[in-house]
Scaffold this motif. Sequence first.
Motif, PDB file in Angstrom:
ATOM      1  N   GLU A 191      49.188  37.484  43.489  1.00 50.43           N
ATOM      2  CA  GLU A 191      48.888  36.068  43.249  1.00 50.43           C
ATOM      3  C   GLU A 191      47.453  35.746  43.661  1.00 50.43           C
ATOM      4  O   GLU A 191      46.716  35.085  42.931  1.00 50.43           O
ATOM      5  N   GLU A 192      47.028  36.215  44.833  1.00 53.33           N
ATOM      6  CA  GLU A 192      45.645  36.012  45.270  1.00 53.33           C
ATOM      7  C   GLU A 192      44.674  36.686  44.297  1.00 53.33           C
ATOM      8  O   GLU A 192      43.642  36.110  43.936  1.00 53.33           O
ATOM      9  N   GLU A 193      45.013  37.887  43.863  1.00 52.82           N
ATOM     10  CA  GLU A 193      44.167  38.622  42.925  1.00 52.82           C
ATOM     11  C   GLU A 193      44.046  37.878  41.597  1.00 52.82           C
ATOM     12  O   GLU A 193      42.953  37.767  41.039  1.00 52.82           O
ATOM     13  N   ARG A 194      45.146  37.340  41.106  1.00 55.09           N
ATOM     14  CA  ARG A 194      45.138  36.594  39.843  1.00 55.09           C
ATOM     15  C   ARG A 194      44.256  35.358  39.949  1.00 55.09           C
ATOM     16  O   ARG A 194      43.410  35.097  39.093  1.00 55.09           O
ATOM     17  N   ILE A 195      44.424  34.613  41.025  1.00 56.41           N
ATOM     18  CA  ILE A 195      43.653  33.379  41.221  1.00 56.41           C
ATOM     19  C   ILE A 195      42.167  33.697  41.401  1.00 56.41           C
ATOM     20  O   ILE A 195      41.307  33.038  40.801  1.00 56.41           O
ATOM     21  N   ALA A 196      41.859  34.711  42.200  1.00 52.94           N
ATOM     22  CA  ALA A 196      40.459  35.062  42.461  1.00 52.94           C
ATOM     23  C   ALA A 196      39.775  35.619  41.217  1.00 52.94           C
ATOM     24  O   ALA A 196      38.574  35.409  41.023  1.00 52.94           O
ATOM     25  N   SER A 197      40.508  36.305  40.367  1.00 52.86           N
ATOM     26  CA  SER A 197      39.927  36.954  39.181  1.00 52.86           C
ATOM     27  C   SER A 197      39.696  36.002  38.018  1.00 52.86           C
ATOM     28  O   SER A 197      38.802  36.234  37.191  1.00 52.86           O
TER      29      SER A 197
END
Length: 161
Positions: free
Chosen positions: A140-146
């Motif tokens: 989830e963090e990776e999706r939001i940051a990307s």
Amino acid sequence: DTRGRYIDNIGTKKLDRYFQSGIIRINIANFINKETANIIKEASERLFLEQPELLRPCGNALIGNAYTTRRYAACLRDIEYYLRYSSYVIIAGDTKILDERVLDGLKDTYNSLLVPIGPTIRVINILKMIIKEKFTTNLEEERIASEPFDYIIDNLSDKSV
């Protein structure tokens, strides 16, 4: 309220997902704000190690690069610009700000100023990689940051029609 309707189920689900991810968004933006100088430094170092020709003088005026102090400073300024606007998108949860504030006419401007698009796309991808390496711990963090970086890359890349 451009449609003159009440929020439907799709809208409600989008709002629910946005609010549930709010703390993650704030934490990513805080990380970017605290580490801006380090992120920009690392991104530029990685780019110039990968593509050292960008720092060399070139005899061909049709090939843009970061040679000269002025061009190098402009390159760092642009890296900071992409990072800052990406942090806005992370907080907002919406890429529309990139269309209006960053992408409208950017590719044409870069082409007219002989700023190479390839290294620009690469450094934006490096920014995304740095944030993922140093901050994200789950999908989830990776999706939001990307999201903002992927959006910029997609819009600057040549697309087959």
